[in-house]
Design an enzyme around this catalytic site. Structure first.
Site: not given
Length: 484
Positions: A392, A424, A426-429
């Protein structure tokens, strides 16, 4: 007086799902065993044009035993005598390779008889003759047989409108073009090299069989998230279950750690006892048919080992690993020893690894400053055992955020304009869970990544300020947009 009417029109079809046809290559039995052990193969067709009859008979007995072991139907191609001697579940006949009436008389009504067809006329004739299913194709060009006409999914739509029998689509079908065939009305897809020539026949069979989930009613497919709990609700288990549920799948969970956190940061971490984490995973996987496992925060090395052990024991092939290492405020969420376990055991077990740039640097030891560095890190993670890698690019500074997917051979890029916001959390989860959800719903990986990327971009765009720090993304409005 009441009259009971029994409607037989909706009776269960006996031919559906992944239909595997054998090839002429070496080591056939171990390759077939691995494919069947995935649980994704519904029917195995033994096709052999080279061996002597005695050799076919011996190999046929071995293949039939494998089918019995994994509860897979066993069909013999174009050889009624062999089908009878092996007591196969049925026989498949070509247009010029057998007499249907003789086959039905010899096999009886309880055995399956399929007929290869290449037009609506041939399909209707097979139905009139009393076939149990038809093969229809070739849908795409194929390396295993020279075909005069390529039918394409459009022709399959027309056949589906006219024919009530189960249809097995044949010819050149693979993970990335099968969805159009299933959507066109195929009950089953027949494959050879897409599975048996794959580096991992079991994984290839799993990928293909999952595509049939696209026909399920919602909740469509099931995802198990193994991650930490975020008391603030923006990341971790909470973000995962919101994503899975709002996008239309069933979500189950196993909690690796409790955290005390909000939008301003993490103030406490309490790892789950390893034995209890094991109990959670066992409780889910021993009962609920999980299609995809998503892994997030692991925290301790003991819990990382437990997760690796359970994935191995349950032979989970569809694993999306989000290697969570730090919270938005910079607090470490994984111990050094756990990172070592992640690298040595979990990366090789993963179908997809989804690190951001700092996580990719920690996993590979590389320094990443541009997309060329992202590609190099993706190659390194693939060499570490990950089947696919998604790096990412949000930590770079360009106005367009580009994520790079590597499958071991090719790179795909997924770009979206950067949204200027601090909300932002929690974007990865959310991205990893969205990918896992779309995989569980029958999307092939490239499409799952694309749809997940769009979902997360919208979730960031619609984020509202909650709390006094890094607010969470807006799962609800993003999901509503996705449906509309």
């Amino acid at each position: 007086m009441l009259k009971l009417v029994v409607d037989h029109s909706g009776r269960e079809r006996r031919v559906a799902g992944l239909y595997l046809i054998t090839d002429q290559g070496d080591r056939l039995l171990p390759r077939v065993r691995e494919a069947l052990s995935s649980g994704g193969v519904a029917i195995l067709q033994y096709r052999d044009k080279l061996r002597s009859y005695d050799e076919r008979l011996e190999l046929g007995h071995d293949l039939k035993r494998l089918c019995a072991e994994f509860q897979v139907k066993f069909i013999v191609n174009d050889d009624l005598k062999l089908a009878l001697e092996l007591d196969a579940d049925g026989v498949h006949l070509g247009q010029e390779d057998g007499d249907f009436a003789a086959a039905r008389e010899a096999l009886g009504s309880k055995k399956l008889i399929g007929i290869s067809t290449h037009s609506i006329e041939e399909a209707l004739a097979a139905q009139e003759a009393g076939a149990d299913y038809i093969g229809f194709g070739s849908l795409y060009p194929t390396e295993t047989k020279d075909v005069e006409y390529i039918q394409g999914p459009e022709a399959l739509v027309l056949v589906r409108e006219k024919v009530k029998l189960p249809i097995v689509a044949i010819g050149g079908i693979n993970r990335d073009n099968a969805c159009a065939v299933i959507d066109a009305g195929a009950d089953s897809i027949a494959v050879i090299s897409s599975v048996l020539s794959a580096r991992s026949p079991g994984l290839a069979a799993t990928e293909l069989s999952l595509l049939f989930n696209r026909r399920m009613l919602h909740p469509r497919g099931a995802v198990l998230t193994i991650a930490g709990s975020d008391s603030g609700g923006g990341a971790g288990i909470q973000a995962d279950l919101k994503t899975v549920t709002l996008l239309g799948s069933y979500g189950a969970s196993a909690i690796t750690a409790l955290t005390a956190q909000n939008t301003r940061g993490v103030t406490g971490i309490h790892p789950s006892p390893p034995a209890f984490l094991a109990d959670q995973i066992d409780a889910v996987l021993s009962d609920i048919p999980i299609d995809v496992v998503k892994i997030g925060m692991l925290c301790s090395p003991e819990n990382a080992e437990i997760v690796a052990d359970k994935l191995t024991a349950y032979e989970m092939r569809m694993v999306v690993l989000d290697p969570v290492m730090t919270a938005k405020g910079g607090v470490s969420l994984i111990e050094d020893e756990a990172l070592s376990v992640l690298k040595k055991r979990l990366v090789p077990l993963s179908y997809l690894v989804t690190p951001n740039i700092p996580e990719a640097e920690a996993l590979t030891g590389l320094t990443i400053t541009d997309t060329a560095g992202m590609e190099l890190a993706a190659r390194a993670l693939h060499l570490m055992g990950a089947k696919h890698v998604l790096i990412k690019g949000g930590h770079l500074t360009e106005g367009v955020v580009t994520d790079i997917l590597f499958d071991g051979h090719n790179f795909n890029r997924y770009s979206a304009p950067r949204v200027l916001t601090r909300n932002t959390h929690g974007t990865g989860c959310t991205l990893a869970s969205a990918i896992a959800t779309y995989l569980a719903q029958g999307e092939p990986l490239p499409g799952a990544v694309l749809r997940a990327k769009l979902f997360v971009t919208r979730a960031i765009k619609y984020a509202q300020q909650l709390g006094r720090g890094h607010g969470p993304v807006n799962h609800f409005l993003a999901a509503r947009d996705q449906v509309e």
